[in-house]
Design a protein around this motif. Structure first.
Motif, mmCIF file in Angstrom:
data_model
loop_
_atom_site.group_PDB
_atom_site.id
_atom_site.type_symbol
_atom_site.label_atom_id
_atom_site.label_comp_id
_atom_site.label_asym_id
_atom_site.label_seq_id
_atom_site.Cartn_x
_atom_site.Cartn_y
_atom_site.Cartn_z
ATOM 1 N N VAL A 57 0.869 -1.180 0.000
ATOM 2 C CA VAL A 57 0.000 0.000 0.000
ATOM 3 C C VAL A 57 0.905 1.228 0.000
ATOM 4 C CG1 VAL A 57 -1.802 1.287 1.203
ATOM 5 C CG2 VAL A 57 -1.847 -1.222 1.220
ATOM 6 N N ALA A 81 4.713 -1.449 8.474
ATOM 7 C CA ALA A 81 3.610 -0.516 8.225
ATOM 8 C C ALA A 81 3.577 0.603 9.256
ATOM 9 C CB ALA A 81 2.266 -1.267 8.259
ATOM 10 N N LEU A 105 2.129 -7.354 4.618
ATOM 11 C CA LEU A 105 1.716 -6.002 4.239
ATOM 12 C C LEU A 105 2.933 -5.083 4.273
ATOM 13 C CD1 LEU A 105 -0.484 -3.749 3.766
ATOM 14 C CD2 LEU A 105 -0.521 -3.503 6.270
ATOM 15 N N TYR A 158 -7.240 2.160 5.363
ATOM 16 C CA TYR A 158 -6.482 0.953 5.743
ATOM 17 C C TYR A 158 -7.486 -0.125 6.155
ATOM 18 C CZ TYR A 158 -2.665 4.374 6.654
ATOM 19 O OH TYR A 158 -1.754 5.384 6.584
ATOM 20 N N ASP A 180 1.133 4.716 0.315
ATOM 21 C CA ASP A 180 0.189 5.673 0.879
ATOM 22 C C ASP A 180 0.108 6.942 0.040
ATOM 23 O OD1 ASP A 180 -1.072 7.599 2.902
ATOM 24 O OD2 ASP A 180 -0.990 5.715 4.032
ATOM 25 N N HIS A 233 3.876 -1.058 3.755
ATOM 26 C CA HIS A 233 3.122 0.196 3.734
ATOM 27 C C HIS A 233 4.026 1.406 3.994
ATOM 28 C CE1 HIS A 233 0.320 3.043 6.093
ATOM 29 N NE2 HIS A 233 0.225 3.320 4.828
ATOM 30 N N SER A 273 -6.669 8.180 5.405
ATOM 31 C CA SER A 273 -5.793 7.020 5.560
ATOM 32 C C SER A 273 -6.356 5.924 6.446
ATOM 33 C CB SER A 273 -4.430 7.474 6.104
ATOM 34 O OG SER A 273 -3.755 8.223 5.123
ATOM 35 N N SER A 317 -3.042 1.754 -3.347
ATOM 36 C CA SER A 317 -2.949 2.897 -2.439
ATOM 37 C C SER A 317 -4.266 3.075 -1.710
ATOM 38 C CB SER A 317 -2.586 4.159 -3.207
ATOM 39 O OG SER A 317 -2.398 5.233 -2.293
ATOM 40 N N ASP A 318 -4.193 3.790 -0.594
ATOM 41 C CA ASP A 318 -5.422 4.045 0.169
ATOM 42 C C ASP A 318 -6.256 5.143 -0.488
ATOM 43 O OD1 ASP A 318 -3.329 5.774 0.782
ATOM 44 O OD2 ASP A 318 -3.663 5.763 2.944
#
Ligand SMILES: [Zn+2]
Length: 266
Positions: free
Chosen positions: A9, A94, A155, A51, A11, A157, A47, A204-205
């Motif tokens: 991810v 993350a 994950l 998530y 951000d 991030h 965000s 991406s978020d």
């Protein structure tokens, strides 16, 4: 079949910037080794709510994680909790809000920054609390978790693209260059991940706007990429929602779940 999965991810990465600036992953698409889908983030385009959306498949207005200051554990089944129930190994490099959603809230750096506890949803974690924590360091943290623990689900991030967007805005060389840097870092790690048999999703978020923020309904705030790489993906042109990512990952992991997912994607 049980597949191992890496979910990246990045951000705050807007779809158009990903398409324009990330030459390596787009080069993989030209070689039919990857495909990209345009996702529309759920709302609000913030965000922590997203998530939760990505990792549980539940929209913010339904999960109750509606803004960044909601500091509590998730009440939903997540990729992490479902994988743990199935006896799989979970890991994350993350931002600390992920630790707060699935392991322990509030985050206590001296307890939680480095996590190794088989009883937690995220068994192995390297969490950070600085928005400027270098992406390069974060990917090396993730690589360490991968080599050391061989997780079924990892994950990854990093935060630098979002952080740069908040300082310089969507239409800035600094924001675009942060996406280019993430692409270069990915080019170092992706071949190893794929050769080790991981299925990889990069998304991406939310995106970014020119007010140095995000949160609303503008296309530039909502449109994000989903790149998929690995032998399990059909690369078919299907419609995918941000709420489908959780079910898609669970399906790849071959664990039971009650989440939606686009079957044509696999
Ligand atoms: Zn942000």
């Amino acid at each position: 079949m049980n597949n191992k999965v890496i979910l990246v991810v990045l951000d705050g990465l807007n779809y158009s910037v990903a398409r324009d600036c990330m030459g390596y992953v787009n080069g993989l698409i030209e070689e039919q080794k990857a495909s990209v889908y345009k996702l529309q983030s759920e709302l609000p385009s913030l965000s922590r709510p997203l998530y939760e959306c990505i990792l549980t498949g539940v929209k913010p207005v339904n999960s109750g994680i509606t803004h960044n200051q909601v500091c509590r554990l998730s009440k939903e089944d997540s990729i992490f909790s479902l994988a743990r129930e199935a006896g799989l190994c979970t890991a994350a490099a993350a931002y600390h809000w992920v630790s707060e959603l699935y392991n322990r809230a509030p985050y206590e750096p001296r307890r939680d920054r480095f996590t190794a506890d088989a009883s937690l949803n995220i068994q192995y974690g390297m969490f950070y609390q600085w928005d400027h924590y270098p992406d390069e360091a974060l990917f090396q943290d993730a690589d360490h978790l991968l080599k050391r623990h061989n997780p079924d689900f990892l994950l990854i991030h990093p935060m630098n693209i979002d952080d740069t967007g908040h300082k310089f805005g969507l239409d800035s060389r600094q924001y675009r260059n942060s996406a280019r840097r993430a692409d270069i870092i990915l080019s170092e790690f992706l071949p190893d991940w794929l050769s080790e048999g991981y299925q990889v999703l990069i998304t991406s978020d939310h995106g970014m706007n020119n007010d140095l923020s995000h949160g609303g309904t503008l296309a530039e705030e909502r449109e994000v990429p989903l790149f998929v790489l690995g032998e399990c993906f059909s690369h078919a042109p299907v419609a995918i929602g941000q709420t489908d990512i959780c079910g898609l990952v669970c399906q790849l992991l071959n664990i039971s779940h009650g989440k939606s997912f686009p079957g044509e994607c696999l």
